[in-house]
Design a protein around this motif. Structure first.
Motif, PDB file in Angstrom:
ATOM      1  N   GLU A 133       8.621  -0.216 -12.766  1.00  0.00           N
ATOM      2  CA  GLU A 133       8.707   0.736 -13.877  1.00  0.00           C
ATOM      3  C   GLU A 133       9.588   1.942 -13.544  1.00  0.00           C
ATOM      4  OE1 GLU A 133       4.746   1.578 -15.359  1.00  0.00           O
ATOM      5  OE2 GLU A 133       4.857  -0.230 -16.579  1.00  0.00           O
ATOM      6  N   GLY A 134      10.773   1.656 -12.998  1.00  0.00           N
ATOM      7  CA  GLY A 134      11.755   2.705 -12.743  1.00  0.00           C
ATOM      8  C   GLY A 134      11.649   3.357 -11.382  1.00  0.00           C
ATOM      9  N   GLN A 135      10.537   3.182 -10.670  1.00  0.00           N
ATOM     10  CA  GLN A 135      10.353   3.766  -9.346  1.00  0.00           C
ATOM     11  C   GLN A 135      10.754   2.748  -8.286  1.00  0.00           C
ATOM     12  OE1 GLN A 135       9.180   7.008  -8.560  1.00  0.00           O
ATOM     13  NE2 GLN A 135       9.825   6.425  -6.501  1.00  0.00           N
ATOM     14  N   GLU A 136      11.650   3.139  -7.373  1.00  0.00           N
ATOM     15  CA  GLU A 136      12.138   2.196  -6.365  1.00  0.00           C
ATOM     16  C   GLU A 136      11.587   2.534  -4.976  1.00  0.00           C
ATOM     17  OE1 GLU A 136      16.451   0.923  -4.522  1.00  0.00           O
ATOM     18  OE2 GLU A 136      16.259   0.961  -6.718  1.00  0.00           O
ATOM     19  N   TYR A 137      11.207   1.498  -4.235  1.00  0.00           N
ATOM     20  CA  TYR A 137      10.669   1.655  -2.879  1.00  0.00           C
ATOM     21  C   TYR A 137      11.496   0.808  -1.921  1.00  0.00           C
ATOM     22  CZ  TYR A 137       6.512   3.326  -5.371  1.00  0.00           C
ATOM     23  OH  TYR A 137       5.639   4.001  -6.203  1.00  0.00           O
TER      24      TYR A 137
ATOM     25  N   PHE B 117       3.741  -4.953  -0.601  1.00  0.00           N
ATOM     26  CA  PHE B 117       3.928  -4.395  -1.941  1.00  0.00           C
ATOM     27  C   PHE B 117       3.217  -5.267  -2.966  1.00  0.00           C
ATOM     28  CE2 PHE B 117       7.745  -6.959  -1.287  1.00  0.00           C
ATOM     29  CZ  PHE B 117       7.997  -7.571  -2.513  1.00  0.00           C
ATOM     30  N   PHE B 118       2.683  -4.603  -3.970  1.00  0.00           N
ATOM     31  CA  PHE B 118       1.765  -5.187  -4.949  1.00  0.00           C
ATOM     32  C   PHE B 118       2.422  -5.252  -6.319  1.00  0.00           C
ATOM     33  CE2 PHE B 118      -1.418  -3.856  -8.234  1.00  0.00           C
ATOM     34  CZ  PHE B 118      -2.115  -5.051  -8.317  1.00  0.00           C
TER      35      PHE B 118
ATOM     36  N   PHE C 241      -8.218  -5.019  -6.635  1.00  0.00           N
ATOM     37  CA  PHE C 241      -6.988  -4.408  -6.139  1.00  0.00           C
ATOM     38  C   PHE C 241      -7.042  -2.877  -6.264  1.00  0.00           C
ATOM     39  CE2 PHE C 241      -5.042  -8.686  -6.871  1.00  0.00           C
ATOM     40  CZ  PHE C 241      -4.711  -8.906  -5.541  1.00  0.00           C
ATOM     41  N   GLN C 242      -7.627  -2.388  -7.339  1.00  0.00           N
ATOM     42  CA  GLN C 242      -7.771  -0.940  -7.498  1.00  0.00           C
ATOM     43  C   GLN C 242      -8.655  -0.354  -6.402  1.00  0.00           C
ATOM     44  OE1 GLN C 242      -9.148  -0.533 -11.556  1.00  0.00           O
ATOM     45  NE2 GLN C 242      -7.080  -0.247 -12.351  1.00  0.00           N
ATOM     46  N   LYS C 243      -9.729  -1.069  -6.045  1.00  0.00           N
ATOM     47  CA  LYS C 243     -10.597  -0.613  -4.952  1.00  0.00           C
ATOM     48  C   LYS C 243      -9.822  -0.511  -3.645  1.00  0.00           C
ATOM     49  CE  LYS C 243     -15.201  -2.111  -6.462  1.00  0.00           C
ATOM     50  NZ  LYS C 243     -16.350  -3.003  -6.177  1.00  0.00           N
TER      51      LYS C 243
ATOM     52  N   ASP D  49       1.091   3.086  -9.578  1.00  0.00           N
ATOM     53  CA  ASP D  49       1.573   4.315  -8.937  1.00  0.00           C
ATOM     54  C   ASP D  49       1.530   4.246  -7.418  1.00  0.00           C
ATOM     55  OD1 ASP D  49       2.008   5.566 -11.427  1.00  0.00           O
ATOM     56  OD2 ASP D  49      -0.119   6.057 -11.565  1.00  0.00           O
ATOM     57  N   THR D  50       0.674   3.369  -6.859  1.00  0.00           N
ATOM     58  CA  THR D  50       0.578   3.238  -5.396  1.00  0.00           C
ATOM     59  C   THR D  50       0.663   1.753  -5.019  1.00  0.00           C
ATOM     60  OG1 THR D  50      -1.849   3.230  -5.572  1.00  0.00           O
ATOM     61  CG2 THR D  50      -0.785   5.340  -5.084  1.00  0.00           C
ATOM     62  N   PRO D  51       1.851   1.166  -5.178  1.00  0.00           N
ATOM     63  CA  PRO D  51       1.969  -0.282  -4.982  1.00  0.00           C
ATOM     64  C   PRO D  51       2.309  -0.710  -3.549  1.00  0.00           C
ATOM     65  CG  PRO D  51       4.005   0.550  -5.887  1.00  0.00           C
ATOM     66  CD  PRO D  51       3.107   1.736  -5.703  1.00  0.00           C
ATOM     67  N   VAL D  52       2.549   0.246  -2.649  1.00  0.00           N
ATOM     68  CA  VAL D  52       3.009  -0.091  -1.297  1.00  0.00           C
ATOM     69  C   VAL D  52       1.994   0.371  -0.258  1.00  0.00           C
ATOM     70  CG1 VAL D  52       4.851   0.217   0.413  1.00  0.00           C
ATOM     71  CG2 VAL D  52       5.424   0.061  -2.017  1.00  0.00           C
ATOM     72  N   PHE D  53       1.751  -0.485   0.722  1.00  0.00           N
ATOM     73  CA  PHE D  53       0.848  -0.142   1.828  1.00  0.00           C
ATOM     74  C   PHE D  53       1.509  -0.562   3.132  1.00  0.00           C
ATOM     75  CE2 PHE D  53      -2.554  -1.252   4.843  1.00  0.00           C
ATOM     76  CZ  PHE D  53      -3.284  -0.060   4.849  1.00  0.00           C
ATOM     77  N   HIS D  54       1.492   0.336   4.121  1.00  0.00           N
ATOM     78  CA  HIS D  54       2.097   0.020   5.418  1.00  0.00           C
ATOM     79  C   HIS D  54       1.016  -0.404   6.399  1.00  0.00           C
ATOM     80  CE1 HIS D  54       4.929   0.014   8.696  1.00  0.00           C
ATOM     81  NE2 HIS D  54       4.163   0.852   9.388  1.00  0.00           N
ATOM     82  N   ASP D  55       1.181  -1.577   6.976  1.00  0.00           N
ATOM     83  CA  ASP D  55       0.255  -2.110   7.983  1.00  0.00           C
ATOM     84  C   ASP D  55       0.636  -1.524   9.338  1.00  0.00           C
ATOM     85  OD1 ASP D  55      -1.486  -3.620   9.480  1.00  0.00           O
ATOM     86  OD2 ASP D  55      -0.328  -5.472   9.329  1.00  0.00           O
ATOM     87  N   GLU D  56      -0.025  -0.436   9.715  1.00  0.00           N
ATOM     88  CA  GLU D  56       0.363   0.378  10.864  1.00  0.00           C
ATOM     89  C   GLU D  56       0.465  -0.427  12.155  1.00  0.00           C
ATOM     90  OE1 GLU D  56       1.933   3.771  12.015  1.00  0.00           O
ATOM     91  OE2 GLU D  56       0.904   3.749  10.087  1.00  0.00           O
ATOM     92  N   ASP D  57      -0.534  -1.257  12.434  1.00  0.00           N
ATOM     93  CA  ASP D  57      -0.525  -2.002  13.696  1.00  0.00           C
ATOM     94  C   ASP D  57      -0.024  -3.439  13.538  1.00  0.00           C
ATOM     95  OD1 ASP D  57      -2.627  -3.202  12.384  1.00  0.00           O
ATOM     96  OD2 ASP D  57      -4.180  -2.415  13.703  1.00  0.00           O
TER      97      ASP D  57
END
Length: 301
Positions: free
Chosen positions: A86-90, A98-99, A132-134, A140-148
């Motif tokens: 929706e217009g926001q680029e990551y 990414f979700f 998925f919301q949980k 608005d928050t579709p990206v998560f970084h797997d730190e390890d």
């Protein structure tokens, strides 16, 4: 500068080695494209449709813009790409997830110089959006970084077991495990932030207790001292203490004034100056509001 490039090169070698270790662990990673459909999708609440893996080539173009009728999670094993929603680029890089939500305009593509290799899972069901919301995945928050980088093993073990007879149950169990782990990590992050906030507020309270005698002490001066945004400082202080900073300073000054008045060592004017008031008359009015007695009458108690 030479040392900088050496660090970058070493980091890249470490990442390549880790990827090769993962590749050796799971057979399907030797393929350029691999995917398996779930045999039974009769569970309407939450079910997995397909899971797959792709090592994208430089010539692979963008997917989309389009909308999906089911939910998708991607995990970038290696390389880079972009994801637009929706217009926001990551920018997506190694160990990023990414979700893709349903009925939402999205597009994604590999980086042309360093195309990504990724895993994906397609999911649907009446409970899918809530789950998925949980886990914190929204438009608005579709990206998560797997730190390890350990979440990739859940993805990979899902694909590795897709030839089993009850692969629908295995798939659901693995996706639930994945979401549970993400929820746990996000909540741990929130706890750390909350703890940091509590520590900062404690420091601010201590600073006020040490500096209430200064007439210039206020929210702005405290924000400058702690190099914080004034609005943010006011908000977190109120959240943690239940008071505004102005009210907290006022209460401290009035409590100290009471003690000084009862000690009998100082007159009203001296007490006013001692607790940060430049105007003794204004102090007297404020003290009467606070204690329902004038300073002189309170002094005689």
């Amino acid at each position: 500068m030479e040392n900088f490039y050496l660090v970058i090169e070493n980091s890249k070698k470490i990442m390549d080695n880790l990827f090769e270790e993962t590749r050796m662990k799971y057979k399907f990673l030797t393929e350029s494209l691999y995917y398996k459909y779930v045999l039974d999708n009769t569970l309407s609440e939450f079910y997995v449709i397909v899971a797959g893996y792709e090592q994208c080539k430089k010539e692979k173009g963008a997917i989309g813009p389009l909308v999906r009728s089911h939910f998708v999670i991607h995990y970038c094993l290696k390389g880079k790409g972009y994801f637009k929603i929706e217009g926001q680029e990551y920018e997506i890089k190694e160990n990023d997830m990414f979700f893709i939500p349903v009925d939402t305009k999205i597009a994604y593509a590999p980086n042309q110089n360093d195309p990504w290799t990724y895993l994906w899972i397609e999911v649907n069901g009446s409970a899918a959006q809530t789950l998925f919301q949980k886990a914190g995945f929204t438009k608005d928050t579709p990206v998560f970084h797997d730190e390890d980088g350990k979440l990739k093993d859940i993805f990979c073990s899902l694909l590795e077991n897709m030839d089993e007879i009850s692969n629908d149950l295995i798939a659901i169990a693995k996706v639930n495990q994945l979401l549970f782990e993400i929820i746990r990590r996000r909540n741990n992050g929130k706890k750390e932030i909350q703890q940091e906030t509590k520590t900062v507020v404690k420091r601010i309270c201590a600073y006020i207790n040490e500096n209430y005698t200064r007439s210039t002490l206020n929210t702005s001066s405290i924000a400058r001292h702690f190099f914080m945004n004034e609005a943010y400082l006011s908000r977190v202080f109120k959240q943690q203490t239940g008071f505004t900073i102005t009210r907290y300073i006022y209460d401290i000054r009035m409590q100290k004034a009471r003690l000084l008045l009862l000690s009998g060592r100082l007159n009203v004017q001296e007490v006013a100056y001692s607790v940060g008031f430049n105007d003794p008359l204004y102090f007297s009015k404020q003290f009467k509001k606070y204690s329902h007695l004038s300073p002189s009458k309170y002094k005689k108690k």
